[in-house]
Design a protein around this motif. Structure first.
Motif, PDB file in Angstrom:
ATOM      1  N   SER A 494       0.722  -1.239   0.071  1.00  0.00           N
ATOM      2  CA  SER A 494       0.009   0.189   0.069  1.00  0.00           C
ATOM      3  C   SER A 494       0.988   1.503   0.042  1.00  0.00           C
ATOM      4  CB  SER A 494      -1.051   0.005   1.252  1.00  0.00           C
ATOM      5  OG  SER A 494      -1.757  -1.085   1.078  1.00  0.00           O
ATOM      6  N   VAL A 495       1.948   1.215   0.763  1.00  0.00           N
ATOM      7  CA  VAL A 495       2.660   2.482   0.769  1.00  0.00           C
ATOM      8  C   VAL A 495       3.599   2.672  -0.627  1.00  0.00           C
ATOM      9  CG1 VAL A 495       5.081   3.286   1.921  1.00  0.00           C
ATOM     10  CG2 VAL A 495       3.261   2.138   3.346  1.00  0.00           C
ATOM     11  N   ILE A 496       4.008   1.530  -0.778  1.00  0.00           N
ATOM     12  CA  ILE A 496       4.649   1.328  -2.267  1.00  0.00           C
ATOM     13  C   ILE A 496       3.760   2.010  -3.396  1.00  0.00           C
ATOM     14  CG2 ILE A 496       6.024  -0.010  -4.111  1.00  0.00           C
ATOM     15  CD1 ILE A 496       6.877  -1.674  -1.957  1.00  0.00           C
ATOM     16  N   LEU A 497       2.445   1.570  -3.495  1.00  0.00           N
ATOM     17  CA  LEU A 497       1.562   2.020  -4.142  1.00  0.00           C
ATOM     18  C   LEU A 497       1.097   3.377  -4.144  1.00  0.00           C
ATOM     19  CD1 LEU A 497      -0.356   0.853  -6.470  1.00  0.00           C
ATOM     20  CD2 LEU A 497      -2.235   0.665  -4.668  1.00  0.00           C
ATOM     21  N   ALA A 498       0.960   3.834  -3.005  1.00  0.00           N
ATOM     22  CA  ALA A 498       0.629   5.300  -2.485  1.00  0.00           C
ATOM     23  C   ALA A 498       1.871   6.245  -3.139  1.00  0.00           C
ATOM     24  CB  ALA A 498       0.526   5.475  -1.013  1.00  0.00           C
ATOM     25  N   VAL A 499       3.160   5.692  -2.592  1.00  0.00           N
ATOM     26  CA  VAL A 499       4.290   6.625  -3.160  1.00  0.00           C
ATOM     27  C   VAL A 499       4.428   6.471  -4.621  1.00  0.00           C
ATOM     28  CG1 VAL A 499       6.899   6.759  -2.934  1.00  0.00           C
ATOM     29  CG2 VAL A 499       5.688   6.183  -1.190  1.00  0.00           C
ATOM     30  N   GLY A 500       4.374   5.660  -5.238  1.00  0.00           N
ATOM     31  CA  GLY A 500       4.379   5.313  -6.727  1.00  0.00           C
ATOM     32  C   GLY A 500       3.187   6.014  -7.431  1.00  0.00           C
ATOM     33  N   LEU A 501       2.167   6.520  -6.852  1.00  0.00           N
ATOM     34  CA  LEU A 501       0.872   7.128  -7.246  1.00  0.00           C
ATOM     35  C   LEU A 501       1.342   8.744  -7.108  1.00  0.00           C
ATOM     36  CD1 LEU A 501      -1.870   7.058  -8.607  1.00  0.00           C
ATOM     37  CD2 LEU A 501      -2.850   6.995  -6.147  1.00  0.00           C
ATOM     38  N   VAL A 502       2.006   8.753  -6.107  1.00  0.00           N
ATOM     39  CA  VAL A 502       2.179  10.485  -5.937  1.00  0.00           C
ATOM     40  C   VAL A 502       3.262  10.676  -6.864  1.00  0.00           C
ATOM     41  CG1 VAL A 502       3.215  12.047  -4.094  1.00  0.00           C
ATOM     42  CG2 VAL A 502       1.591  10.277  -3.359  1.00  0.00           C
ATOM     43  N   VAL A 503       4.487   9.954  -6.841  1.00  0.00           N
ATOM     44  CA  VAL A 503       5.483  10.348  -7.959  1.00  0.00           C
ATOM     45  C   VAL A 503       5.015  10.285  -9.366  1.00  0.00           C
ATOM     46  CG1 VAL A 503       7.492   9.198  -8.774  1.00  0.00           C
ATOM     47  CG2 VAL A 503       7.235   9.253  -6.552  1.00  0.00           C
TER      48      VAL A 503
END
Length: 529
Positions: A494-503
């Motif tokens: 979830s964190v990876i997905l959220a960070v990836g989405l923000v990036v």
């Protein structure tokens, strides 16, 4: 010499340190009781004092053995159509949802038993004599009741609890002990799935197990709270709090050979079959009947719950026809729960109300075992190397028969197929005359014999270990306190997905601005030129 003698005495004293052990095993079914009975006998031989709350007594035990007789609760699992009220009718086929709905009434078993005079007398004795138990062993399915009652008897802090399961897996307590069950690879015991499920089977497996466990857990806790509130006052409901996560250790009277290999924490112990012993000598009539079969014997038994006498007349007639048509060198031994012969049976059939199953299966002339698919019967069939025909009626019999088929050691006959002469005949002949079934079963038997001799010894060791050290916190992994969301690393994803989405959003925004700036600059240059 004196020093050596003293050391020997000290070691013997340590090895035989006696503990007071309380066993709660409520299920009124002999197949469920067998492992607990064997463990009881072994612990007493080790010098421990046993207090056993159960429907089945262990014959021959006197010293250090207090038996609280709950045999009058057997009617709760012995109902037959039109004969007696209450209980569960085990004389029919159930699909998993029907059976699971009916199984919610299992929570009524300890409610009934804890109100019995025998138990109330025991309860008073514990209080009057101030008996304190060093460890409690309880049947896994009834944890809210037995855990709370052990706290009531032993003081609010209680003592270490070991759960014991006579099923292939202990879904509830394994999860709370840190062996989170991965439902994409661990099939439901109520379904004919293997550990290699299709996508749709995995989806059904996740849904089925989640619904079944959550509904049973909620129902069992609710019934337990109602019982303790009504009988010991509203404040007593606090005894149930945290019971599911209170176990120190879980023991299973089976192993991966009878289910599927899976990841287990060190506080979940697969003991293997505990009830298998050296077979006793057969009664003379059985010995002669089995010896006299020139080519072999088919052994037919539907276990201790489902009974042959309850088979529909058309099914019984069809089986009798199939058995009558067997080649002349074959005989049939049939567990038949009524006096006398089966109406219409042929001369190659011997029917008896009770049969010493292990001794029968150990006879070399027994070539096929027709079984309902109970776990103990499966373990005995494997141990003695007898291929099977499984006829699953309810509960875990579906998964056990599926395991037989998957391992190539048996075939499946659905109960609704028993009325088809062609189907029954073809399945019996397939297992009887196809050499691969016997070869595969021989291999399984050899593997089983590597583990089975140590089952009881390991059970005794772990009970003593937990009693000696006041629990088994040293075996408890941190996954016991993790949610499924955390265990499957969905928090990290979830964190990876959220960070990836923000990036990605920031990158797209910056790219748009750059494109816009470049376009605007190009437009300005064109106007100037």
């Amino acid at each position: 010499m004196f020093a050596i003698s003293t050391l020997v005495l000290l070691l013997c004293g340590y090895a035989t340190e006696g503990y007071k052990i309380l066993i709660f095993f409520p299920t009124p079914s002999f197949s469920h009781q067998q492992p607990a009975m064997v463990l009881t006998e072994a612990l007493i031989k080790r010098g421990h004092e046993l207090f056993v709350v159960s429907p089945n007594v262990v014959p021959g035990l006197e010293n250090n053995y207090t038996f609280v007789n709950l045999s009058d609760s057997y009617w709760l699992l012995q109902r037959e159509e039109g004969k007696n009220e209450g209980g569960i009718n085990l004389q029919k086929q159930w699909d998993k949802w029907e059976f699971w709905k009916e199984a919610q009434s299992f929570a009524n078993i300890p409610v009934h038993q804890f109100k019995m005079k025998e138990f109330l007398d025991f309860q008073r004795r514990v209080k009057d004599e101030n008996i304190k138990f060093d460890v409690i062993i309880t049947e896994a399915f009834f944890m809210p009741f037995t855990c709370a009652m052990s706290r009531y008897l032993n003081g609010e802090n209680g003592k270490p609890i070991i759960t014991m399961s006579t099923l292939s897996i202990d879904y509830l307590n394994e999860n709370f002990l840190g062996s989170t069950v991965h439902l994409s690879y661990v099939p439901s015991i109520m379904d004919p799935y293997t550990d290699r499920m299709t996508l749709w089977q995995k989806i059904d497996n996740w849904y089925s197990i989640y619904v079944m466990l959550s509904t049973y857990k909620t129902n069992a806790e609710q019934r337990a709270r109602e019982f303790f509130s009504e009988n010991y006052g509203p404040a007593a409901t606090a005894l149930i709090d945290g019971c599911w996560s209170n176990a120190s250790l879980a023991m299973l009277s089976t192993n991966m050979l009878y289910y599927y290999p899976r990841q287990l924490a060190p506080n979940v112990i697969e003991l293997g079959p505990m009830h298998i012993r050296n077979p006793e000598k057969l009664p003379q009539n059985l010995q002669e009947w089995l010896d006299g079969a020139a080519d072999g014997v088919i052994y037919f038994s539907l276990g201790s719950n489902m009974k042959s006498k309850s088979l529909p007349l058309d099914v019984r007639s069809n089986l009798l026809r199939v058995f009558k048509d067997l080649p002349s060198g074959y005989r049939v031994l049939w567990k038949w729960e009524l006096d006398g012969k089966i109406p219409g049976q042929s001369d190659n059939i011997l029917a008896q109300k009770w049969l010493p199953q292990q001794s029968v299966l150990a006879h070399p002339k027994v070539k096929v075992f027709v079984t309902q698919g109970g776990l103990q019967s499966f373990q005995e069939a494997v141990h003695y190397g007898v291929p099977t025909v499984g006829v699953p009626y309810f509960a875990d019999q579906e998964s056990i028969v599926a395991k037989m088929v998957d391992a190539g050691i048996g075939a499946r006959l659905r109960p609704q197929e028993l009325g088809s002469f062609e189907k029954v005949k073809s399945v019996f002949e397939e297992v009887l005359f196809t050499k691969s079934y016997a070869a595969n079963m021989t291999r399984h038997s050899l593997i089983s014999r590597d583990f089975t001799p140590h089952s009881v010894e390991r059970g005794v060791f772990w009970v003593e270990h937990v009693a000696r050290h006041g629990g088994a916190a040293h075996l408890r992994p941190s996954t016991a306190d993790a949610t499924v969301f955390e265990y499957l690393c969905l928090d990290i994803l979830s964190v990876i997905l959220a960070v990836g989405l923000v990036v990605a959003v920031v990158g797209i925004s910056v790219l748009r601005r750059l494109v816009s700036a470049i376009a605007q600059s190009s437009s300005t240059k064109i106007k100037k030129s």
